[in-house]
Design a protein around this motif. Structure first.
Motif, short mmCIF file in Angstrom:
data_model
loop_
_atom_site.label_atom_id
_atom_site.label_comp_id
_atom_site.label_asym_id
_atom_site.label_seq_id
_atom_site.Cartn_x
_atom_site.Cartn_y
_atom_site.Cartn_z
N GLY A 129 0.82 -1.21 0.00
CA GLY A 129 0.00 0.00 0.00
C GLY A 129 0.85 1.26 0.00
O GLY A 129 0.55 2.23 -0.72
N LEU A 130 1.94 1.24 0.78
CA LEU A 130 2.86 2.38 0.78
C LEU A 130 3.55 2.53 -0.57
O LEU A 130 3.73 3.65 -1.07
CB LEU A 130 3.89 2.21 1.90
CG LEU A 130 3.36 2.40 3.32
CD1 LEU A 130 4.38 1.91 4.34
CD2 LEU A 130 3.01 3.86 3.59
N HIS A 131 3.94 1.41 -1.17
CA HIS A 131 4.56 1.48 -2.50
C HIS A 131 3.59 2.08 -3.52
O HIS A 131 4.00 2.84 -4.41
CB HIS A 131 5.01 0.10 -2.95
CG HIS A 131 6.22 -0.41 -2.25
ND1 HIS A 131 7.31 0.39 -1.95
CD2 HIS A 131 6.55 -1.65 -1.80
CE1 HIS A 131 8.23 -0.33 -1.35
NE2 HIS A 131 7.80 -1.57 -1.23
N ALA A 132 2.30 1.73 -3.42
CA ALA A 132 1.31 2.28 -4.33
C ALA A 132 1.18 3.79 -4.15
O ALA A 132 1.07 4.55 -5.13
CB ALA A 132 -0.04 1.60 -4.11
N TYR A 133 1.19 4.24 -2.90
CA TYR A 133 1.12 5.68 -2.63
C TYR A 133 2.35 6.39 -3.18
O TYR A 133 2.25 7.47 -3.78
CB TYR A 133 0.99 5.90 -1.12
CG TYR A 133 0.94 7.34 -0.70
CD1 TYR A 133 -0.10 8.18 -1.09
CD2 TYR A 133 1.95 7.87 0.12
CE1 TYR A 133 -0.13 9.51 -0.68
CE2 TYR A 133 1.92 9.19 0.54
CZ TYR A 133 0.88 10.01 0.13
OH TYR A 133 0.85 11.33 0.54
N ARG A 134 3.53 5.79 -3.01
CA ARG A 134 4.75 6.38 -3.56
C ARG A 134 4.66 6.49 -5.08
O ARG A 134 5.06 7.50 -5.67
CB ARG A 134 5.97 5.55 -3.16
CG ARG A 134 7.26 6.02 -3.83
CD ARG A 134 8.51 5.48 -3.19
NE ARG A 134 8.51 4.04 -3.09
CZ ARG A 134 9.40 3.35 -2.38
NH1 ARG A 134 10.35 3.99 -1.70
NH2 ARG A 134 9.37 2.04 -2.35
N LEU A 135 4.12 5.45 -5.73
CA LEU A 135 3.98 5.48 -7.18
C LEU A 135 3.02 6.58 -7.62
O LEU A 135 3.25 7.26 -8.63
CB LEU A 135 3.49 4.11 -7.67
CG LEU A 135 3.44 3.90 -9.19
CD1 LEU A 135 4.83 4.05 -9.80
CD2 LEU A 135 2.86 2.53 -9.51
N ALA B 292 9.38 6.17 5.99
CA ALA B 292 10.44 7.17 6.12
C ALA B 292 11.07 7.48 4.77
O ALA B 292 11.43 8.63 4.47
CB ALA B 292 11.51 6.69 7.10
N GLU B 293 11.22 6.45 3.93
CA GLU B 293 11.80 6.63 2.60
C GLU B 293 10.93 7.56 1.73
O GLU B 293 11.44 8.42 1.01
CB GLU B 293 11.93 5.26 1.95
CG GLU B 293 12.83 5.18 0.75
CD GLU B 293 12.97 3.74 0.27
OE1 GLU B 293 12.02 3.24 -0.36
OE2 GLU B 293 14.01 3.12 0.56
N ILE B 294 9.61 7.37 1.82
CA ILE B 294 8.69 8.23 1.06
C ILE B 294 8.79 9.67 1.54
O ILE B 294 8.85 10.61 0.74
CB ILE B 294 7.25 7.71 1.17
CG1 ILE B 294 7.12 6.35 0.48
CG2 ILE B 294 6.25 8.70 0.57
CD1 ILE B 294 5.80 5.64 0.76
N ASN B 295 8.81 9.85 2.85
CA ASN B 295 8.90 11.21 3.40
C ASN B 295 10.21 11.88 3.00
O ASN B 295 10.26 13.09 2.72
CB ASN B 295 8.75 11.17 4.92
CG ASN B 295 7.31 10.92 5.34
OD1 ASN B 295 6.38 11.19 4.60
ND2 ASN B 295 7.13 10.40 6.55
N SER B 296 11.29 11.10 2.98
CA SER B 296 12.59 11.66 2.59
C SER B 296 12.61 12.04 1.11
O SER B 296 13.16 13.08 0.73
CB SER B 296 13.69 10.64 2.88
OG SER B 296 14.94 11.10 2.44
N ALA B 297 11.99 11.21 0.27
CA ALA B 297 12.02 11.45 -1.17
C ALA B 297 11.13 12.59 -1.61
O ALA B 297 11.48 13.34 -2.53
CB ALA B 297 11.65 10.17 -1.91
N PHE B 298 9.97 12.75 -0.96
CA PHE B 298 8.97 13.69 -1.47
C PHE B 298 8.62 14.83 -0.50
O PHE B 298 8.04 15.83 -0.91
CB PHE B 298 7.67 12.94 -1.81
CG PHE B 298 7.81 11.97 -2.94
CD1 PHE B 298 7.82 12.40 -4.26
CD2 PHE B 298 7.94 10.61 -2.69
CE1 PHE B 298 7.96 11.50 -5.31
CE2 PHE B 298 8.08 9.70 -3.72
CZ PHE B 298 8.09 10.14 -5.03
N ALA C 222 -2.27 2.11 -7.16
CA ALA C 222 -1.98 3.54 -7.31
C ALA C 222 -3.03 4.21 -8.19
O ALA C 222 -3.48 5.33 -7.90
CB ALA C 222 -0.59 3.73 -7.91
N ALA C 223 -3.44 3.53 -9.26
CA ALA C 223 -4.46 4.10 -10.15
C ALA C 223 -5.79 4.22 -9.43
O ALA C 223 -6.52 5.21 -9.61
CB ALA C 223 -4.61 3.22 -11.39
N ALA C 224 -6.12 3.23 -8.59
CA ALA C 224 -7.37 3.30 -7.84
C ALA C 224 -7.34 4.43 -6.82
O ALA C 224 -8.35 5.13 -6.61
CB ALA C 224 -7.63 1.97 -7.13
#
Length: 469
Positions: A285-291, A331-337, A420-422
């Motif tokens: 789910g987190l990977h989908a949000y990152r995408l 944490a990775e998502i927050n750091s990247a975006f 991610a599309a959904a």
């Protein structure tokens, strides 16, 4: 008539976890804490009958001390089973084998591997189930109705049938049931023992028709049929009255204010509330949000993912590793975006029911994407509580999809791009459409609230002819 007799009879419930737990304070005093969830609510619906009995395991030092002092509340019998036996049965078999089979969680090139250690654990599982069967047999009046709960106690119906053939016995599975070819990973003798144990019941209950059909197919393949045991479906729903009242209390209002401050003005909110259970699929789910953020930069700084991932089964290494991975990816998502004024993922790992309700109220989108789930009450609860209505992104592998799929945005839980599309479609859903869907989702999700769910099982058990065992 049989139904009148059973309706008037004593009612017993058996489950691993009971309706109350105990802790010992520094001064030696015992304090009791009431359990939550649908099962506790359901049992409460039968009223404070003097002859009802809930048989459960003593799960910690406080529970065992309450048993030793004779301080367990009336209507509850806690079994002080040897801690090593309980650990081997609960962690070794129930949670590390049966849960993995029914949720299809094994990495099959490496696991499972059923050797001598498993056989020792299986003996503990047998002993654990035997302790429950004996306690129920001792505590039941003539013709009592017994409702046994879940995969921890799959052998109890058959064992109890041998001890007390006069009893009316039901068993309810709160998990999915594995497809027969996956179930066949179990050693043949263990698989047959599990099935015959469950078929000792007059009636077996499942959360959806899909799980009931899978069980029936398994019995046909192994045993040629279900031996006269009746099969029923009871889709546990959310308790709308409780949720609406509880979500308006002061502690929820306080947490709602704090969450709004964390999210920021004018931003959409994607909410998920789960235990860090492997089957809940939090990492994908987190990977989908990152995408979503990577491929659609127009949503950056306009959306926040509020993710509550409460640690579960941390005595098992695989669960500790999974919990750590959830935190790492967030944490990775927050750091990247992330920017100075925007934190893309707000992650909480401390269990707080009031904060969960506050998140429900704030949700524009609810993400429920389990790999496999018996039901999933979160999918049913969020539409009831959401202040402005929410779009539901729901895995087609959740039991709740059978009831909610028409008004949810269904996803394949393994398809990160599809999820991610959904999420993007859910965020862009017109307000009017979202409101209409929310009304229908809330109605479907509360159609069988816990009290009625439990009462319906009792009524169906009383109406069933005795199993041909």
């Amino acid at each position: 008539m049989v139904s009148a007799h059973v309706d008037a009879a004593q009612v017993l419930v058996a489950s691993n976890r009971g309706p109350v737990s105990y802790a010992v304070g520094e001064d030696g005093a015992l304090t009791a804490k009431r359990g939550g969830g649908g099962l506790v609510s359901g049992l409460s619906s039968i009223g404070q009958r003097a002859d009802s009995l809930w048989v459960c395991a003593a799960l910690g030092d406080g529970d065992r001390e309450a048993v030793r002092r004779g301080a367990v509340e009336p209507g509850v019998r806690m079994l002080d089973i040897d801690p090593a036996t309980h650990a081997a049965a609960y962690n070794g078999v129930a949670n590390s084998v049966l849960w993995f089979v029914h949720h299809m969680l094994y990495q099959t090139p490496l696991e499972p591997s059923f050797g001598p250690e498993f056989r020792t654990q299986w003996a503990a599982y047998e002993a654990y189930n035997e302790a429950f069967a004996r306690a129920l047999a001792d505590g039941a009046a003539d013709g009592a109705a017994v409702l046994v709960q879940d995969y921890h106690l799959a052998l109890v119906p058959g064992l109890l049938r041998e001890l007390r053939p006069d009893l009316r016995i039901g068993h309810f599975s709160h998990t999915p049931w594995a497809p027969v070819d996956y179930f066949r990973m179990l050693p043949d003798d263990v698989a047959e023992q599990l099935l015959r144990g469950m078929l000792g019941a007059d009636r077996l209950g499942f959360l959806t028709g899909r799980w009931a059909d899978a069980f029936t197919e398994t019995c046909v393949r192994y045993l040629g049929g279900t031996s006269g045991t009746r099969i029923g479906v009871h889709g546990l729903g959310a308790d709308a009255d409780f949720l609406r009242e509880r979500s308006r209390r002061d502690d929820v209002e306080e947490r709602l204010v704090a969450l709004r401050e964390r999210v920021g003005e004018g931003r959409k909110v994607i909410v998920r509330v789960d235990r860090t259970e492997l089957s809940k699929n939090i990492v994908r789910g987190l990977h989908a949000y990152r995408l979503l953020l990577a491929e659609h930069p127009e949503w950056r700084e306009r959306v926040v993912h509020v993710a509550f991932a409460y640690p579960s089964r941390q005595d098992l290494a695989v669960y500790r590793d999974y919990t750590a991975e959830v935190s790492r990816v967030a944490a990775e998502i927050n750091s990247a975006f992330g920017t100075e004024g925007w934190t893309p993922v707000v992650l909480h790992v401390e269990d707080d029911f009031a904060r969960s309700l506050a998140a429900y109220r704030l949700a524009d989108v609810a993400l429920v994407n389990p790999i496999r789930d018996g039901m999933n009450l979160v999918a049913k609860e969020v539409p009831v509580v959401s202040d402005e209505g929410c779009a539901l992104v729901l895995s087609r592998e959740a039991g709740a999809y059978e009831e909610l799929g028409e008004d949810a945005l269904g996803v394949n839980p393994y398809d990160v791009a599809g999820t991610a599309a959904a999420l993007r479609s859910a965020l862009a859903m017109p307000v009017e459409e979202r409101a209409e869907r929310t009304k229908r989702l809330a109605a479907a999700g509360t159609a069988l609230p816990p009290g009625r769910w439990f009462a319906d099982q009792l009524a169906a058990l009383s109406a069933s002819a005795p199993a041909d065992t």
